[in-house]
Write a protein that holds these residues in place. Structure first.
Motif, short mmCIF file in Angstrom:
data_model
loop_
_atom_site.label_atom_id
_atom_site.label_comp_id
_atom_site.label_asym_id
_atom_site.label_seq_id
_atom_site.Cartn_x
_atom_site.Cartn_y
_atom_site.Cartn_z
N PHE A 52 3.78 -17.20 -15.89
CA PHE A 52 3.40 -16.09 -15.02
C PHE A 52 3.73 -16.44 -13.59
O PHE A 52 3.65 -17.60 -13.18
N GLY A 53 4.07 -15.39 -12.80
CA GLY A 53 4.19 -15.57 -11.37
C GLY A 53 2.82 -15.53 -10.72
O GLY A 53 1.79 -15.40 -11.40
N GLN A 54 2.80 -15.59 -9.39
CA GLN A 54 1.53 -15.65 -8.68
C GLN A 54 0.90 -14.28 -8.49
O GLN A 54 -0.28 -14.17 -8.16
N GLY A 55 1.66 -13.23 -8.72
CA GLY A 55 1.14 -11.88 -8.62
C GLY A 55 1.40 -11.24 -7.27
O GLY A 55 1.51 -11.92 -6.25
N THR A 56 1.50 -9.90 -7.28
CA THR A 56 1.66 -9.15 -6.04
C THR A 56 0.76 -7.92 -6.10
O THR A 56 0.69 -7.25 -7.14
N GLN A 57 0.07 -7.64 -5.02
CA GLN A 57 -0.91 -6.55 -4.99
C GLN A 57 -0.23 -5.21 -4.77
O GLN A 57 0.60 -5.05 -3.86
N VAL A 58 -0.61 -4.25 -5.59
CA VAL A 58 -0.19 -2.86 -5.41
C VAL A 58 -1.45 -2.02 -5.25
O VAL A 58 -2.33 -2.04 -6.11
N THR A 59 -1.53 -1.30 -4.15
CA THR A 59 -2.68 -0.45 -3.88
C THR A 59 -2.20 0.98 -3.65
O THR A 59 -1.34 1.21 -2.80
N VAL A 60 -2.73 1.89 -4.45
CA VAL A 60 -2.38 3.31 -4.32
C VAL A 60 -3.60 4.04 -3.78
O VAL A 60 -4.62 4.17 -4.47
N SER A 61 -3.49 4.50 -2.55
CA SER A 61 -4.64 5.11 -1.90
C SER A 61 -4.17 5.98 -0.75
O SER A 61 -3.17 5.70 -0.10
N LEU B 154 0.85 -1.19 0.00
CA LEU B 154 0.00 0.00 0.00
C LEU B 154 0.88 1.24 0.00
O LEU B 154 1.83 1.34 0.80
N VAL B 155 0.56 2.17 -0.89
CA VAL B 155 1.35 3.40 -0.98
C VAL B 155 0.42 4.56 -1.26
O VAL B 155 -0.64 4.38 -1.90
N GLN B 156 0.78 5.74 -0.80
CA GLN B 156 -0.04 6.93 -1.05
C GLN B 156 0.20 7.46 -2.46
O GLN B 156 1.28 7.23 -3.04
N PRO B 157 -0.76 8.16 -3.01
CA PRO B 157 -0.55 8.77 -4.33
C PRO B 157 0.70 9.65 -4.33
O PRO B 157 0.96 10.38 -3.37
N GLY B 158 1.47 9.52 -5.41
CA GLY B 158 2.74 10.24 -5.50
C GLY B 158 3.91 9.46 -4.97
O GLY B 158 5.08 9.88 -5.17
N GLY B 159 3.66 8.35 -4.32
CA GLY B 159 4.72 7.54 -3.74
C GLY B 159 5.36 6.61 -4.75
O GLY B 159 5.03 6.61 -5.95
N THR C 118 -3.46 0.98 -9.19
CA THR C 118 -3.86 -0.10 -8.30
C THR C 118 -4.23 -1.34 -9.10
O THR C 118 -5.07 -1.28 -9.99
N ALA C 119 -3.56 -2.45 -8.79
CA ALA C 119 -3.79 -3.69 -9.54
C ALA C 119 -2.94 -4.80 -8.92
O ALA C 119 -2.08 -4.54 -8.07
N VAL C 120 -3.21 -6.01 -9.37
CA VAL C 120 -2.28 -7.11 -9.09
C VAL C 120 -1.26 -7.11 -10.22
O VAL C 120 -1.63 -7.12 -11.40
N MET D 285 8.47 1.89 -9.77
CA MET D 285 7.26 2.65 -10.02
C MET D 285 7.28 3.92 -9.20
O MET D 285 7.29 3.86 -7.96
N ASN D 286 7.31 5.06 -9.88
CA ASN D 286 7.33 6.36 -9.22
C ASN D 286 6.05 7.13 -9.56
O ASN D 286 5.35 6.80 -10.51
N SER D 287 5.80 8.16 -8.78
CA SER D 287 4.63 9.02 -9.01
C SER D 287 3.36 8.19 -9.19
O SER D 287 2.58 8.41 -10.13
N LEU D 288 3.15 7.27 -8.29
CA LEU D 288 2.02 6.35 -8.41
C LEU D 288 0.69 7.09 -8.25
O LEU D 288 0.58 8.06 -7.46
#
Length: 122
Positions: A112-121, A11-16, A90-92, A82-85
């Motif tokens: 394919f790998g199993q995936g990793t969640q990225v959440t920008v919020s 989980l990362v904030q917008p701009g992170g 937000t996606a797997v 990944m910069n300036s998120l």
């Protein structure tokens, strides 16, 4: 057996920023290229960036100027910086490799790998 293992989501904030890493292991004879895909809820999986075994990486227009793909000078790896998120990122995120399995010579196969969640919020 071939395995692709991703790490670095969260989980990362917008701009992170976040850095995703992928390592391919197993019975690998050679890798044609590695890539990162992503799939947001309710949407199709889409290509984000590609990294050929020789040559430089390439990112899709939707993330150009914000994302960078590289190998980190390690064999059979692909990292996505990944910069300036933004929330739309937000996606797997899935690592992908097109390669030749040692026990299936001359035959290119995709994994394919199993995936990793990225959440920008915020």
């Amino acid at each position: 057996q071939v395995r692709l293992v991703e790490s670095g989501g969260g989980l990362v904030q917008p701009g992170g920023s976040l850095r995703l890493s992928c390592a391919a292991s197993g019975h690998i004879s050679s890798i044609e290229y590695m890539a990162w895909y992503r799939q947001a809820p309710g949407k199709q999986r889409e290509l984000v960036a590609t990294l050929p075994s020789t040559g430089t990486g390439n990112v899709e227009d939707s993330v150009k100027g914000r994302f960078t793909i590289s190998s980190d000078n390690a064999k059979n790896t692909a990292s996505l910086q990944m910069n300036s998120l933004i929330p739309e990122d937000t996606a797997v995120y899935y690592c992908y490799a097109l390669l030749i399995d040692f026990f299936k010579p001359g035959r290119l196969q995709g994994y394919f790998g199993q995936g990793t969640q990225v959440t920008v919020s915020s």
